[in-house]
Write a protein that holds these residues in place. Structure first.
Motif, PDB file in Angstrom:
ATOM      1  N   ALA A 130       0.836  -1.204   0.000  1.00  0.00           N
ATOM      2  CA  ALA A 130       0.000   0.000   0.000  1.00  0.00           C
ATOM      3  C   ALA A 130       0.871   1.253   0.000  1.00  0.00           C
ATOM      4  O   ALA A 130       0.545   2.255  -0.650  1.00  0.00           O
ATOM      5  N   MET A 131       1.992   1.200   0.704  1.00  0.00           N
ATOM      6  CA  MET A 131       2.903   2.343   0.732  1.00  0.00           C
ATOM      7  C   MET A 131       3.543   2.602  -0.625  1.00  0.00           C
ATOM      8  O   MET A 131       3.995   3.714  -0.913  1.00  0.00           O
ATOM      9  N   MET A 132       3.570   1.538  -1.464  1.00  0.00           N
ATOM     10  CA  MET A 132       4.168   1.665  -2.796  1.00  0.00           C
ATOM     11  C   MET A 132       3.121   1.868  -3.880  1.00  0.00           C
ATOM     12  O   MET A 132       3.410   1.733  -5.069  1.00  0.00           O
ATOM     13  N   GLY A 133       1.880   2.178  -3.456  1.00  0.00           N
ATOM     14  CA  GLY A 133       0.830   2.461  -4.427  1.00  0.00           C
ATOM     15  C   GLY A 133      -0.126   1.330  -4.698  1.00  0.00           C
ATOM     16  O   GLY A 133      -0.981   1.439  -5.585  1.00  0.00           O
ATOM     17  N   GLY A 134      -0.013   0.216  -3.947  1.00  0.00           N
ATOM     18  CA  GLY A 134      -0.920  -0.909  -4.121  1.00  0.00           C
ATOM     19  C   GLY A 134      -2.256  -0.659  -3.435  1.00  0.00           C
ATOM     20  O   GLY A 134      -2.547   0.462  -3.009  1.00  0.00           O
TER      21      GLY A 134
END
Length: 215
Positions: free
Chosen positions: A153-157
């Motif tokens: 999620a932190m990487m855009g997931g």
């Protein structure tokens, strides 16, 4: 877990809390052994064996064996009629039987041992393509997935998928607290309210799945 329906996820949360309650009750009653956490029993078995405490190591082995037998039975029951309902009914019946045997004045073996088998059976509640899709009585892998999904999620997931996995752990933790508190009040009698929750979950699941099949 991303493809799990909301109703299935709610049922998984309920059953994870049930597993936590039963494991806490079993842990307290058996003096440090688990009825659903077989990694812990395996560690206990090894620790007792190296100190030549064979009777204590044997208790851990017995619980592991009962859980394993329950897992085999659960795999078979998941193929009978509506497998999910069959599995839930069987695991509920085993917990209810353990609670009833606990009312007897004496027993050659602790009735709560039946709960270990029930936990093995219950893990077959969510089976997809022959594999367990949602683990209910073990949370190490679930916590790993929560951490992985949070990193993604932190990487855009997907932003909130990690919350589902963490919610499963939280449900088990909450159930453990409730189970431990109930045991302090009622000892083995604490199995009865857990059995009631399991029976209710079985009935609701049966009704929901019957309604869906009739549509």
């Amino acid at each position: 877990m991303q493809s799990v329906r909301r109703r299935e996820f709610v049922l998984a949360l309920v059953l994870a809390s049930v597993a936590g309650s039963l494991d806490a009750i079993g842990f307290l009653h058996l003096g440090g052994y688990f009825v659903s956490f077989m990694s812990g029993n395996t560690t206990r078995m090894s620790a007792e064996a190296v100190h030549l405490n064979w009777s204590d190591a044997g208790r851990a082995v017995g619980l592991i064996g009962l859980f394993f037998v329950g897992a085999v039975v659960g795999a078979l029951l998941s193929r009978i009629r509506d497998g999910r309902v069959t599995v839930l009914a069987a695991s509920s019946a085993l917990v209810g039987l353990s609670a009833a045997l606990g009312l007897l004045p004496s027993s050659p073996v602790p009735p709560i041992l039946g709960v270990a088998m029930a936990m093995g059976v219950m893990n077959a509640t969510f089976v997809r393509d022959g594999e367990v899709s949602i683990g209910l009585t073990y949370m190490t892998g679930t916590l790993v997935k929560a951490g992985q999904r949070l990193g993604m999620a932190m990487m855009g997931g997907p932003r909130w998928l990690w919350v589902r996995y963490l919610g499963m752990w939280a449900a088990l933790a909450a159930g453990s607290l409730l189970g431990a508190g109930a045991y302090l009040l009622w000892e083995q009698g604490a199995l009865w309210p857990v059995f009631a929750v399991m029976a209710a979950a079985t009935l609701v699941t049966s009704r929901v799945r019957a309604d869906r099949a009739s549509q």
